[in-house]
Design a protein around this motif. Structure first.
Motif, mmCIF file in Angstrom:
data_model
loop_
_atom_site.group_PDB
_atom_site.id
_atom_site.type_symbol
_atom_site.label_atom_id
_atom_site.label_comp_id
_atom_site.label_asym_id
_atom_site.label_seq_id
_atom_site.Cartn_x
_atom_site.Cartn_y
_atom_site.Cartn_z
ATOM 1 N N SER A 14 1.842 -2.548 3.905
ATOM 2 C CA SER A 14 1.625 -3.216 2.615
ATOM 3 C C SER A 14 2.920 -3.836 2.105
ATOM 4 O O SER A 14 2.909 -4.933 1.524
ATOM 5 N N ILE A 15 4.027 -3.143 2.327
ATOM 6 C CA ILE A 15 5.334 -3.672 1.921
ATOM 7 C C ILE A 15 5.713 -4.868 2.793
ATOM 8 O O ILE A 15 6.142 -5.915 2.297
ATOM 9 N N LEU A 16 5.518 -4.697 4.100
ATOM 10 C CA LEU A 16 5.917 -5.757 5.034
ATOM 11 C C LEU A 16 5.093 -7.020 4.849
ATOM 12 O O LEU A 16 5.612 -8.140 4.968
ATOM 13 N N SER A 17 3.812 -6.870 4.526
ATOM 14 C CA SER A 17 2.971 -8.059 4.359
ATOM 15 C C SER A 17 3.408 -8.893 3.150
ATOM 16 O O SER A 17 3.239 -10.116 3.142
ATOM 17 N N MET A 18 3.969 -8.212 2.142
ATOM 18 C CA MET A 18 4.454 -8.948 0.978
ATOM 19 C C MET A 18 5.784 -9.639 1.252
ATOM 20 O O MET A 18 6.009 -10.786 0.862
ATOM 21 N N TYR A 19 6.690 -8.976 1.944
ATOM 22 C CA TYR A 19 8.079 -9.425 1.975
ATOM 23 C C TYR A 19 8.603 -9.917 3.328
ATOM 24 O O TYR A 19 9.722 -10.425 3.395
ATOM 25 N N GLU A 20 7.844 -9.759 4.399
ATOM 26 C CA GLU A 20 8.433 -10.012 5.711
ATOM 27 C C GLU A 20 8.897 -11.457 5.894
ATOM 28 O O GLU A 20 9.943 -11.727 6.478
ATOM 29 N N THR A 21 8.135 -12.420 5.366
ATOM 30 C CA THR A 21 8.534 -13.823 5.504
ATOM 31 C C THR A 21 9.827 -14.087 4.738
ATOM 32 O O THR A 21 10.773 -14.696 5.265
ATOM 33 N N ALA A 22 9.882 -13.597 3.503
ATOM 34 C CA ALA A 22 11.099 -13.767 2.694
ATOM 35 C C ALA A 22 12.280 -13.047 3.340
ATOM 36 O O ALA A 22 13.416 -13.533 3.307
ATOM 37 N N TYR A 23 11.985 -11.910 3.947
ATOM 38 C CA TYR A 23 13.022 -11.094 4.592
ATOM 39 C C TYR A 23 13.751 -11.880 5.681
ATOM 40 O O TYR A 23 14.977 -11.844 5.786
ATOM 41 N N LYS A 24 12.997 -12.625 6.459
ATOM 42 C CA LYS A 24 13.605 -13.395 7.547
ATOM 43 C C LYS A 24 14.520 -14.478 7.001
ATOM 44 O O LYS A 24 15.585 -14.761 7.563
ATOM 45 N N THR A 25 14.116 -15.071 5.884
ATOM 46 C CA THR A 25 14.952 -16.108 5.264
ATOM 47 C C THR A 25 16.217 -15.494 4.679
ATOM 48 O O THR A 25 17.326 -16.024 4.837
#
Length: 462
Positions: free
Chosen positions: A274-285
């Motif tokens: 649930s955490i990763l689905s929210m933030y994973e894209t932003a995390y890579k940036t």
């Protein structure tokens, strides 16, 4: 003395004789004139403080506390009330860090508490209650009643009532009184939600989420994961769950850790996802940015996701016991030092390297040190945890390892490696192998990036 080295605190000695004797004499003379203390008094106080700092560096918190108490006594004898209270507070913190709550409570009762009903006084009473609960002491309930009486008499402290309910719930949880614990946590949640609705907040406060997590932990620890999931649904309905709702996603991180603690691995994985689905894209940036170019919110996102990824991989390793732990090395190299992980048995509280004299040659050498908070001592007893192997890996090879026995009364576990002449720059993995009574193993991993080679025998000054 502690040198800050690329974010790492390194402990080492400085010999005063290296300074000019005349300069040293002049500086120390000026200090004595300013403070009105004799040279003997100043030196004795300084000695106690230096001893305390030395013990701190090696994770010997009880000995550090004793030295701070001696410094406090010396300061009191010199009539310096401010320093006396400062050193008492430092001793209290060291005892608390070591899980020696009775000793900490004894100091806390001797500290000034302010006028009755003042914010300082009520805060002091709350701290006493918290310490009594950690001690599992019957006096905790009377202390909570005292706080409630103060709240009723003195306006401005009503918001603490929810905290009192939560503390009472924690006390009953420790006594395995599920019914009263549940009632207390529910009472806290009711007050928190009333404030949430009256203020028109779109996101739940950390206090409200804290009450929810305590109730969820109660259910999970009593094999009621479905009830904990229902609480999760309550939380989701009352908070935005948007990108900026960092308190909510931090709440999910702790919930995942509780699921792992009680072996609900699928629920833990779903929570991390649930955490990763929210933030994973932003995390890579964010990972592509230099640390100094990240905003505070981007740092929060990066920290949460890195922690979630590491803890998820650690769970998989412990389930499969095969392959190498994928500790997201690239991301940790981008943003080292800050990501302390949690596992079934432990929360990493600190990890470091210290520079000390070699016992064989007397030359400076390096040791790794790690401190772990035990999440559940009763569980450690039930699973018959006997001890640990503390290992340091570098580029896939073990460079240091040392065994430790576990004592069931320990709340804090301090692990110190054998000395080594130097530490190379790069990514290191601190591995704690937990020995269970049935010959099983459990692993806790902590990534540690060191940006520059540390070779104290050649470059101690640097």
């Amino acid at each position: 003395c502690v040198a800050v080295f690329g974010g790492i605190g390194i402990a080492y000695y400085i010999n005063k004789s290296r300074r000019s004797p005349r300069v040293a004499e002049k500086v120390e003379s000026e200090i004595r004139v300013e403070s009105g203390k004799s040279e003997k008094e100043e030196n004795l106080l300084e000695l106690h403080v230096q001893q305390a700092v030395y013990y701190q560096q090696f994770g010997e918190h009880v000995e550090a506390a004793k030295s701070f108490l001696m410094a406090a006594k010396e300061a009191q004898g010199q009539g310096d009330d401010e320093e006396y209270l400062d050193y008492l507070s430092l001793a209290l913190q060291e005892f608390e860090d070591a899980g020696k709550y009775e000793e900490a409570f004894h100091i806390l009762t001797s500290l000034p508490s302010g006028p009755i009903g003042s914010p300082e006084n009520i805060e002091h009473q709350v701290q006493l209650a918290q310490m009594l609960i950690r001690m599992n002491d019957d006096r905790a309930l009377d202390q909570l009643a005292t706080i409630e009486e103060l709240i009723s008499k003195y306006p401005g402290s009503e918001n603490l009532q929810a905290t009192v309910h939560t503390f009472r719930g924690t006390f009953y949880t420790n006594r395995d009184d599920v019914s009263n614990a549940e009632k207390s946590f529910r009472a806290a949640i009711t007050l928190d939600l009333a404030e949430h609705e009256s203020e028109g907040y779109s996101e739940l406060s950390p206090d409200a989420l804290g009450s929810f997590i305590e109730l969820q932990k109660l259910y999970i620890s009593h094999k009621r994961p479905k009830d904990a999931q229902k609480i999760a649904e309550e939380v989701t309905k009352r908070t935005s769950g948007k990108y900026e709702d960092f308190s909510y996603y931090s709440h999910l991180l702790e919930l995942a850790n509780i699921f792992i603690e009680y072996d609900y691995t699928t629920l833990a994985e779903n929570t991390w996802d649930s955490i990763l689905s929210m933030y994973e894209t932003a995390y890579k940036t964010i990972a592509e940015k230099e640390r100094e170019d990240r905003s505070p919110s981007e740092c929060s996102v990066f920290g949460m996701v890195t922690k979630a990824l590491n803890e998820k991989e650690m769970m998989k390793f412990n389930l499969l016991k095969t392959g190498r732990y994928n500790d997201v090395t690239r991301d940790l190299d981008v943003d080292p030092f800050e990501h302390r992980v949690s596992s079934k048995f432990f929360d990493t509280t600190s990890f470091n390297i210290i520079v000390t004299p070699s016992p064989d040659t007397g030359l400076p050498c390096v040791q790794f040190i790690m401190e772990l908070n035990v999440r559940n001592r009763e569980m450690m007893k039930q699973l018959k945890v006997m001890g640990f192997r503390f290992r340091v890996d570098y580029k896939g090879d073990t460079i240091l390892q040392r065994k430790y026995l576990y004592h069931s009364e320990d709340q804090l576990v301090v692990l110190l490696s054998d000395p080594i002449e130097k530490v190379n720059a790069g990514h290191h993995l601190l591995v704690i192998e937990v020995f269970l009574g049935d010959e099983q193993r459990y692993y806790h991993f902590q990534a540690f990036n060191i940006p520059t080679t540390v070779n104290p025998s050649e470059t101690l000054g640097e």
